[in-house]
Design a protein around this motif. Structure first.
Motif, PDB file in Angstrom:
ATOM      1  N   ARG A  58       0.810  -1.211   0.000  1.00  0.00           N
ATOM      2  CA  ARG A  58       0.000   0.000   0.000  1.00  0.00           C
ATOM      3  C   ARG A  58       0.855   1.278   0.000  1.00  0.00           C
ATOM      4  N   CYS A  59       1.823   1.280  -0.919  1.00  0.00           N
ATOM      5  CA  CYS A  59       2.715   2.438  -1.032  1.00  0.00           C
ATOM      6  C   CYS A  59       2.051   3.577  -1.790  1.00  0.00           C
ATOM      7  N   GLY A  60       0.971   3.286  -2.493  1.00  0.00           N
ATOM      8  CA  GLY A  60       0.200   4.336  -3.168  1.00  0.00           C
ATOM      9  C   GLY A  60       0.676   4.678  -4.566  1.00  0.00           C
ATOM     10  N   LYS A  61       1.732   4.058  -5.045  1.00  0.00           N
ATOM     11  CA  LYS A  61       2.288   4.474  -6.338  1.00  0.00           C
ATOM     12  C   LYS A  61       1.430   4.046  -7.530  1.00  0.00           C
ATOM     13  N   CYS A  62       0.576   3.030  -7.334  1.00  0.00           N
ATOM     14  CA  CYS A  62      -0.279   2.597  -8.448  1.00  0.00           C
ATOM     15  C   CYS A  62      -1.328   3.662  -8.774  1.00  0.00           C
ATOM     16  N   ASP A  63      -1.622   4.537  -7.826  1.00  0.00           N
ATOM     17  CA  ASP A  63      -2.597   5.597  -8.105  1.00  0.00           C
ATOM     18  C   ASP A  63      -2.123   6.437  -9.290  1.00  0.00           C
ATOM     19  N   ASN A  64      -0.801   6.570  -9.384  1.00  0.00           N
ATOM     20  CA  ASN A  64      -0.230   7.340 -10.477  1.00  0.00           C
ATOM     21  C   ASN A  64      -0.287   6.590 -11.804  1.00  0.00           C
ATOM     22  N   ARG A  65      -0.277   5.260 -11.737  1.00  0.00           N
ATOM     23  CA  ARG A  65      -0.306   4.455 -12.973  1.00  0.00           C
ATOM     24  C   ARG A  65      -1.727   4.281 -13.511  1.00  0.00           C
ATOM     25  N   CYS A  66      -2.707   4.491 -12.649  1.00  0.00           N
ATOM     26  CA  CYS A  66      -4.085   4.226 -13.071  1.00  0.00           C
ATOM     27  C   CYS A  66      -4.545   5.257 -14.107  1.00  0.00           C
ATOM     28  N   PRO A  67      -4.940   4.812 -15.306  1.00  0.00           N
ATOM     29  CA  PRO A  67      -5.344   5.781 -16.345  1.00  0.00           C
ATOM     30  C   PRO A  67      -6.697   6.417 -16.060  1.00  0.00           C
ATOM     31  N   LYS A  68      -7.443   5.865 -15.102  1.00  0.00           N
ATOM     32  CA  LYS A  68      -8.802   6.359 -14.835  1.00  0.00           C
ATOM     33  C   LYS A  68      -8.926   7.077 -13.498  1.00  0.00           C
ATOM     34  N   ASP A  69      -7.822   7.278 -12.836  1.00  0.00           N
ATOM     35  CA  ASP A  69      -7.840   7.987 -11.548  1.00  0.00           C
ATOM     36  C   ASP A  69      -8.808   7.319 -10.556  1.00  0.00           C
ATOM     37  N   ALA A  70      -8.734   5.972 -10.515  1.00  0.00           N
ATOM     38  CA  ALA A  70      -9.687   5.222  -9.667  1.00  0.00           C
ATOM     39  C   ALA A  70      -9.163   4.998  -8.241  1.00  0.00           C
ATOM     40  N   HIS A  71      -7.932   5.382  -7.969  1.00  0.00           N
ATOM     41  CA  HIS A  71      -7.311   5.206  -6.638  1.00  0.00           C
ATOM     42  C   HIS A  71      -7.208   3.735  -6.210  1.00  0.00           C
ATOM     43  N   PRO A  72      -6.499   2.922  -7.005  1.00  0.00           N
ATOM     44  CA  PRO A  72      -6.411   1.499  -6.651  1.00  0.00           C
ATOM     45  C   PRO A  72      -5.751   1.232  -5.298  1.00  0.00           C
ATOM     46  N   SER A  73      -4.885   2.114  -4.824  1.00  0.00           N
ATOM     47  CA  SER A  73      -4.242   1.817  -3.528  1.00  0.00           C
ATOM     48  C   SER A  73      -5.277   1.810  -2.403  1.00  0.00           C
ATOM     49  N   ASP A  74      -6.354   2.585  -2.580  1.00  0.00           N
ATOM     50  CA  ASP A  74      -7.421   2.545  -1.563  1.00  0.00           C
ATOM     51  C   ASP A  74      -8.143   1.209  -1.591  1.00  0.00           C
ATOM     52  N   LEU A  75      -8.275   0.646  -2.784  1.00  0.00           N
ATOM     53  CA  LEU A  75      -8.911  -0.675  -2.890  1.00  0.00           C
ATOM     54  C   LEU A  75      -8.042  -1.709  -2.172  1.00  0.00           C
ATOM     55  N   GLU A  76      -6.739  -1.619  -2.381  1.00  0.00           N
ATOM     56  CA  GLU A  76      -5.805  -2.555  -1.725  1.00  0.00           C
ATOM     57  C   GLU A  76      -5.958  -2.446  -0.202  1.00  0.00           C
ATOM     58  N   ARG A  77      -6.054  -1.229   0.257  1.00  0.00           N
ATOM     59  CA  ARG A  77      -6.194  -0.985   1.711  1.00  0.00           C
ATOM     60  C   ARG A  77      -7.510  -1.562   2.238  1.00  0.00           C
ATOM     61  N   GLU A  78      -8.550  -1.367   1.439  1.00  0.00           N
ATOM     62  CA  GLU A  78      -9.857  -1.880   1.856  1.00  0.00           C
ATOM     63  C   GLU A  78      -9.871  -3.405   1.872  1.00  0.00           C
ATOM     64  N   CYS A  79      -9.170  -4.035   0.905  1.00  0.00           N
ATOM     65  CA  CYS A  79      -9.103  -5.505   0.892  1.00  0.00           C
ATOM     66  C   CYS A  79      -8.350  -5.994   2.124  1.00  0.00           C
ATOM     67  N   LEU A  80      -7.287  -5.295   2.480  1.00  0.00           N
ATOM     68  CA  LEU A  80      -6.544  -5.702   3.678  1.00  0.00           C
ATOM     69  C   LEU A  80      -7.429  -5.565   4.919  1.00  0.00           C
ATOM     70  N   GLU A  81      -8.311  -4.578   4.888  1.00  0.00           N
ATOM     71  CA  GLU A  81      -9.220  -4.392   6.023  1.00  0.00           C
ATOM     72  C   GLU A  81     -10.082  -5.647   6.230  1.00  0.00           C
ATOM     73  N   TYR A  82     -10.498  -6.273   5.126  1.00  0.00           N
ATOM     74  CA  TYR A  82     -11.265  -7.527   5.257  1.00  0.00           C
ATOM     75  C   TYR A  82     -10.444  -8.569   5.999  1.00  0.00           C
ATOM     76  N   LYS A  83      -9.168  -8.633   5.651  1.00  0.00           N
ATOM     77  CA  LYS A  83      -8.299  -9.629   6.298  1.00  0.00           C
ATOM     78  C   LYS A  83      -8.210  -9.329   7.797  1.00  0.00           C
ATOM     79  N   ARG A  84      -8.000  -8.050   8.120  1.00  0.00           N
ATOM     80  CA  ARG A  84      -7.884  -7.652   9.529  1.00  0.00           C
ATOM     81  C   ARG A  84      -9.139  -8.025  10.304  1.00  0.00           C
ATOM     82  N   ARG A  85     -10.295  -7.769   9.687  1.00  0.00           N
ATOM     83  CA  ARG A  85     -11.561  -8.018  10.392  1.00  0.00           C
ATOM     84  C   ARG A  85     -11.787  -9.524  10.608  1.00  0.00           C
ATOM     85  N   ALA A  86     -11.214 -10.336   9.724  1.00  0.00           N
ATOM     86  CA  ALA A  86     -11.406 -11.793   9.851  1.00  0.00           C
ATOM     87  C   ALA A  86     -10.461 -12.398  10.896  1.00  0.00           C
TER      88      ALA A  86
END
Ligand code: SF4
Ligand code: SF4
Length: 400
Positions: A58-86
């Motif tokens: 979750r270094c955030g650098k993929c946000d810069n690579r995303c051509p649609k400005d979708a903020h994929p690093s936030d998705l990565e963080r949210e997926c990790l949140e599922y792991k934490r909650r489990a």
């Protein structure tokens, strides 16, 4: 202070076209473009934790690579949140490194242990920083810099700015990075409440992570708009030099490559430029690493916040080391206290500089407590005991 009632977690699923560029171009993933597309199809169809995402720090650098400005690093963080909650319990080694949860009963904490082990003078300074102040500018000193209080308190250049930051005052960045999103946001909210107990016109922040949380994460994820302006310490130093409030009395004639931290790019282009301008203003000759600015590599510390595993931060730091080797330089300057500590202790054969220290040396001619004495802070029975009790959790192999 305006605030949204529902969290905007960050990732814009409606913008994502599942092209996979975010993951395919990632320095920490080992995937073909086809594999990356398949993973993104799966993750966006049903966001949850997938073992294939274990590479991500979750270094955030993929946000810069995303051509649609979708903020994929936030998705990565949210997926990790599922792991934490489990998990039945947050990994002990990771929990020990998250500050700001003392008020919620998380007792063992690395930063608090260091603060408790400080000498009388240092403790007195920390006590005074915990008390709200009235001043035009207030300097918030973050968890890591707070471990060397005299460096800040005894600086001549910083003598006119009131300093603030009690033992539990934290921006929450490491909880957020570790997928403990609710905990991180609660820590950040408590910090705003504490900051608001001060009377001031402008907040100066000593750490770029705090700056990122206050100026980007809170407004973008929680809709919290701060009722005061925020600037980073390096812009503050530049302002002082440019207005004549401070001057360089001892130029730092060092040739070094800039080692950008995770937050560099996230704090924006102007921030990245300011850091470079300040380094040259104090006499340094700087160059760039092969991976810099929006493509910079992590020092290793963020890797620790996957599961609190030493092996993950070593793996992450080794990727950075390759960059150091490719640069052909032996000296590196970091403007994140965490990066400096990691580069100093875990990159043998290279010399790490901390820009804050170099600036204070240039403006004051000395630094009361250089970062190189940090290891002495660790020689304390309480820290030894607590580190031993989380060692099993930290040293168990990474399951990826
Ligand atoms: S988040 Fe961006 S880069 Fe990643 S798959 Fe979606 S559109 Fe492509
Ligand atoms: S956040 Fe960093 S590690 Fe994770 S996919 Fe993006 S670039 Fe890779």
């Amino acid at each position: 202070m305006a605030e949204q009632t529902v969290f905007a977690r960050g990732f814009s699923a409606e913008k994502c076209i599942q092209c996979g560029k975010c993951i395919a171009g990632c320095e920490y993933a080992d995937m073909t473009p086809k594999q990356a597309r398949e993973i993104m199809k799966k993750v966006t169809a049903m966001p949850q934790w997938y073992p294939e995402l274990a590479f991500c720090i979750r270094c955030g650098k993929c946000d810069n690579r995303c051509p649609k400005d979708a903020h994929p690093s936030d998705l990565e963080r949210e997926c990790l949140e599922y792991k934490r909650r489990a998990e039945s319990k947050t990994p002990a080694s990771m929990a020990y490194a998250v500050n700001g949860m003392g008020v919620e009963g998380w007792n063992a904490n690395f930063f608090r242990d260091v603060y408790k082990g400080l000498g009388k003078t240092d403790k007195k300074i920390l006590q005074s920083w915990a008390t709200p102040k009235k001043s035009k500018d207030i300097l918030f000193i973050g968890c890591t810099d707070r471990m060397l209080p005299r460096t800040w308190e005894e600086s001549q250049a910083l003598r006119n700015i009131a300093k603030f930051g009690g033992p539990d005052d934290c921006c929450g960045v490491w909880a957020i990075q570790g997928g403990l999103l609710d905990e991180g946001y609660r820590i950040a909210r408590r910090l705003i409440k504490r900051l608001s107990e001060n009377r001031f016109e402008r907040l100066v922040v000593g750490c770029g992570h705090c700056q990122k949380v206050l100026t980007r994460i809170l407004p973008e994820k929680l809709g919290i708009v701060l009722p005061f302006p925020v600037i980073g310490i390096y812009d503050y130093f530049l302002e002082m030099i440019e207005t004549g409030a401070a001057r360089v009395i001892k130029p730092q004639k060092i040739e070094a490559a800039i080692s950008d931290p995770c937050f560099g790019y996230e704090n924006g282009e102007a921030f990245l430029n300011s850091v470079r301008r300040l380094a040259t203003t104090i006499g340094m000759t700087i160059s760039e690493l092969p991976h810099n600015r929006e493509n910079s590599l992590c020092c290793g510390y963020t890797g620790y916040f996957n599961d609190g595993k030493v092996a993950k931060f070593v793996k992450t730091a080794l990727i950075k080391r390759k960059d150091f080797a490719k640069s052909g330089k032996k000296h590196f300057v970091s403007y994140c206290p965490g990066c400096h500590l990691f580069n100093h202790y875990f990159q043998p054969g290279y010399k790490s500089h901390y820009l804050l220290e170099d600036v204070l040396l240039a403006l004051d001619g000395k630094v009361a407590e250089p970062f190189s004495i940090f290891y002495r802070r660790l020689v304390r029975p309480r820290i030894g005991w607590n580190l031993a009790s989380v060692a099993k959790s930290a040293l168990m192999p990474v399951k990826e």
